[in-house]
Design an enzyme around this catalytic site. Sequence first.
Site, short mmCIF file in Angstrom:
data_model
loop_
_atom_site.label_atom_id
_atom_site.label_comp_id
_atom_site.label_asym_id
_atom_site.label_seq_id
_atom_site.Cartn_x
_atom_site.Cartn_y
_atom_site.Cartn_z
CD GLU A 123 -5.15 -5.44 21.46
OE1 GLU A 123 -5.53 -4.51 20.72
OE2 GLU A 123 -5.75 -6.53 21.54
CG ASP A 172 -12.11 -2.42 18.04
OD1 ASP A 172 -13.29 -2.61 18.38
OD2 ASP A 172 -11.52 -3.16 17.25
CE1 TYR A 190 -9.64 -2.38 21.59
CE2 TYR A 190 -7.34 -1.85 21.13
CZ TYR A 190 -8.38 -2.75 21.14
OH TYR A 190 -8.17 -4.04 20.75
NE ARG A 209 -8.04 -13.86 19.19
CZ ARG A 209 -9.08 -13.51 18.45
NH1 ARG A 209 -9.72 -14.41 17.71
NH2 ARG A 209 -9.48 -12.26 18.42
CD GLN A 239 -7.24 4.11 13.39
OE1 GLN A 239 -7.50 4.84 12.47
NE2 GLN A 239 -8.16 3.38 14.02
#
Length: 358
Positions: A43, A144, A126, A27, A48
């Site tokens: 990502e 998500d 997503y 980030r 999951q």
Amino acid sequence: MDASVPMPRAADLLAWYDRHRRALPWRAEAGERPDPYRVWASEIMLQQTTVTAVKPYYERFMARFPTVQALARAPSEEVMQAWAGLGYYSRARNLHACAKAVMENHAGRFPDTEEGLRALPGIGAYTAGAVAAIAFDRPAAAVDGNVERVITRLFAIADELPGARPLIREKVLALLPAGRPGDFAQALMDLGATICTPRNPACGLCPWREPCRARIEGTQESFPRKAKKKAGQTRYGAAFVLTRADGAILLRTRPAKGLLGGMAEVPTSEWRADYELDGAAQDAPLPLRWTEVPQPVRHVFTHFPLELTVFTGAVPAKTPAPAGMRFTPLGRLAEEPLSGVMVKVLAAAGVKPTGLSA
DNA sequence: TAACCGTGGGT
DNA sequence: TACCCAAGGTT
């Protein structure tokens, strides 16, 4: 619609995000534009997969493949090895294919639209929305599991998933603020991850506690609604850990597609619900005296449990590997893309790969 | 649409 | 223990 319930405002969520955003390795600092390559790679890893599990992999991955060009040029075995232990290995294959596509078809730059991103391997609805919003400031929805939970609670959407997805997406698009689409996407996910949790949500700390219909009804934990998944039938098999006198271990590579595709493994029988251990010797890579390890290895995949009985054996130095297999020296075991279940099998046989990333 | 596709952690 | 869940995508 109950007029007494106020509408949720994006501004309230963004104000909360400005104070409580998580600091994560992928980030960017507040106000800075992140590197699309890093956003994309994170990502894919996070699909999951928990933040905790991803962190060490992400750091190693970025050190090893600092740019999309470096990743595209790397041998596939190296990419699979870097991913080993993280699971869902088709992600790693698609990640590599995507890096090559970006180099060959997009001059080394990621497309900056949802549509363009969506066309790349491993990028679905997503991820396309997330990368478009976070890396390119596009007003996109990134729905998500966190967002599904937040939105179904916020509007008390009782339709079951995945059928409710189109409605959830509509709601998110309706909530999009005029500016800061990337922060909004991340704020929604941070809210789901830290406040609007599956169990015991911290509604008292939520910036959307007032407009949340589920909280008003006291039914927060009943959302999102989804059908239960059936547990798969346990499969059984035999695994053969063969050690050569010089210490090398017999390995092979699994087919590129399907379960654990492209990963390294010790030779095993087929894995079947009705596997008969009595005939295991017929499934061994070589006819010799095999010793059964007392405790079988149990492992749970997404759709079935597995129980592997481990056999150990030894052969003289200079014994050639059977067709399609190889002997890997103990010191080089860490360079092999060994899945989690294979690490368990080797450990059960007393083999400890040193420096294994998994 | 539903099955397939890993692994580790939480309750 | 036996679930559930995690920044899902592909077929």
